[in-house]
Scaffold this active site. Structure first.
Site, PDB file in Angstrom:
ATOM      1  N   GLY A  91     -12.093   4.169   4.527  1.00 31.46           N
ATOM      2  CA  GLY A  91     -12.439   2.976   3.746  1.00 31.46           C
ATOM      3  C   GLY A  91     -11.559   2.832   2.516  1.00 31.46           C
ATOM      4  O   GLY A  91     -11.615   1.809   1.825  1.00 31.46           O
ATOM      5  N   ASP A 138      -7.420  -5.591   9.265  1.00 30.05           N
ATOM      6  CA  ASP A 138      -6.784  -4.284   9.481  1.00 30.05           C
ATOM      7  C   ASP A 138      -7.138  -3.799  10.877  1.00 30.05           C
ATOM      8  O   ASP A 138      -8.191  -4.166  11.413  1.00 30.05           O
ATOM      9  CB  ASP A 138      -7.272  -3.281   8.423  1.00 30.05           C
ATOM     10  CG  ASP A 138      -6.230  -2.206   8.144  1.00 30.05           C
ATOM     11  OD1 ASP A 138      -5.238  -2.118   8.896  1.00 30.05           O
ATOM     12  OD2 ASP A 138      -6.417  -1.441   7.182  1.00 30.05           O
ATOM     13  N   LYS A 173       0.843  -1.204   0.000  1.00 24.79           N
ATOM     14  CA  LYS A 173       0.000   0.000   0.000  1.00 24.79           C
ATOM     15  C   LYS A 173       0.871   1.244   0.000  1.00 24.79           C
ATOM     16  O   LYS A 173       1.871   1.309   0.700  1.00 24.79           O
ATOM     17  CB  LYS A 173      -0.881  -0.037   1.253  1.00 24.79           C
ATOM     18  CG  LYS A 173      -1.703   1.204   1.480  1.00 24.79           C
ATOM     19  CD  LYS A 173      -2.716   0.987   2.589  1.00 24.79           C
ATOM     20  CE  LYS A 173      -2.315   1.694   3.846  1.00 24.79           C
ATOM     21  NZ  LYS A 173      -3.336   1.595   4.908  1.00 24.79           N
TER      22      LYS A 173
HETATM   23  C1  R5P Z   1      -2.967   2.167   8.506  1.00 24.10           C
HETATM   24  O1  R5P Z   1      -1.848   2.152   8.944  1.00 24.10           O
HETATM   25  C2  R5P Z   1      -4.081   1.458   9.175  1.00 24.10           C
HETATM   26  O2  R5P Z   1      -3.715   0.154   9.500  1.00 24.10           O
HETATM   27  C3  R5P Z   1      -5.323   1.438   8.326  1.00 24.10           C
HETATM   28  O3  R5P Z   1      -5.055   0.694   7.155  1.00 24.10           O
HETATM   29  C4  R5P Z   1      -5.772   2.807   7.941  1.00 24.10           C
HETATM   30  O4  R5P Z   1      -5.852   3.639   9.059  1.00 24.10           O
HETATM   31  C5  R5P Z   1      -7.116   2.722   7.256  1.00 24.10           C
HETATM   32  O5  R5P Z   1      -7.496   3.998   6.875  1.00 24.10           O
HETATM   33  P1  R5P Z   1      -8.501   4.226   5.663  1.00 24.10           P
HETATM   34  O6  R5P Z   1      -9.730   3.418   5.930  1.00 24.10           O
HETATM   35  O7  R5P Z   1      -8.755   5.708   5.735  1.00 24.10           O
HETATM   36  O8  R5P Z   1      -7.804   3.825   4.408  1.00 24.10           O
END
Ligand code: R5P
Length: 285
Positions: A220, A214, A188
């Site tokens: 999201g 996660d 990512k």
């Molecule tokens: C990132 O380090 C976290 O583990 C999550 O993947 C992140 O906070 C998710 O954020 P979003 O839903 O805004 O992509």
């Protein structure tokens, strides 16, 4: 001991009190006409150990936690423990740009000043379970990933656990061990607070039921982009389990992008199928 359930953790607090076999404390919470938070403790807490359970998604929830901790001490509680299943501001744990506030530290220092202990669940900046010292604040971190993995253990025909980034790989590995399947990770790259890209990478997910785990879902973006990649690679289904369902833009945009979506009750939602009450009640014994 009395367990006080803050207004953002009402059902979780009740479950914790039941699991620990203790009474719930009674409070009245309200809002003043200008929106300020009102808290009144109705139980007699003199000489009692009090545990306040309150996730702090949003500033009102945080203020409610702080003033509840403080009034319990004012009323003569012998000890006041703060349990903050979802700790807001935990993502501001570093100075990403010069001059930025280290908000996680400020929040924790403030909670510490008003309580005798702080416990939380899958704190964003702590990679594992245990007791940590963060800028002079001692806090206990509990790990709910095994519970989330356990929820999915008998629900997927051909499971494969996927970490949305390399940083979450150790959780994915542990979860895969619980489920008894393979695991992998996605690459990512975050472009902004709302935008992420998942880089192309060889994945062995064709015909399998991918389970993305996660710690939290906020906008999201991570899950939606990950689901697109997994479907393109031929996954039979995309299932998602997270600890903290923040859902800044609502649940629906994520729900419609995947086959199954589940979170814990650190933030109480209709998809909170996994309860962290057992984890919390264990540390109150
Ligand atoms: C990132 O380090 C976290 O583990 C999550 O993947 C992140 O906070 C998710 O954020 P979003 O839903 O805004 O992509």
């Amino acid at each position: 001991m009395l367990v006080f359930s803050g207004s953002s953790s009402l059902s979780l607090g009740k479950k914790v009190a039941d699991a620990a076999g203790v009474m719930e404390g009674e409070t009245k919470t309200d809002k003043f006409p200008d929106g300020e938070v009102y808290v009144r403790v109705l139980s007699d807490v003199k000489g009692e150990r009090c545990v306040v359970i309150q996730s702090t998604l949003g500033n009102d929830a945080l203020i409610e936690l702080l003033i509840t901790l403080d009034v319990l001490r004012d009323l003569g509680a012998s000890r006041v423990d703060a349990v903050v299943p979802y700790l807001g501001y935990a993502r501001q744990d570093k100075h990403f740009n010069s001059g930025e506030a280290l908000s996680a530290k400020t929040i924790l220092k403030t909670i510490k000043a008003l309580s005798d202990s702080i416990s939380t669940v899958n704190c964003h900046f702590l990679g594992k379970e245990g007791v940590f010292n963060f800028h002079g604040v001692r806090l206990r971190n509990l790990d709910a990933f095994p519970l989330v993995a356990g929820y999915f253990a008998d629900k997927l025909k051909k499971p494969v656990v996927i970490a949305p980034d390399k940083g979450s790989l150790s959780y994915a590995k542990h979860a895969a061990g619980i489920i008894g399947c393979e695991f992998d990770f996605l690459q990512k790259r975050r472009l902004s607070g709302e935008k992420v890209v998942i880089e192309t990478k060889k994945l062995d997910v064709a015909g399998k039921d991918a389970l993305i785990l996660d710690d939290m879902i906020s906008t999201g973006g991570t899950i939606i982009e990950s689901a697109k990649v997994l479907k393109k690679e031929g996954a039979a289904s995309v299932n998602v389990g997270c600890v903290h369902g923040v859902f800044s833009f609502g649940v629906d945009n994520v729900r419609s992008a995947v086959d199954r979506l589940v979170c814990t009750d650190t933030i109480e939602r209709d998809i909170s199928k996994v309860s962290v009450s057992g984890l919390i009640s264990n540390i109150l014994r």
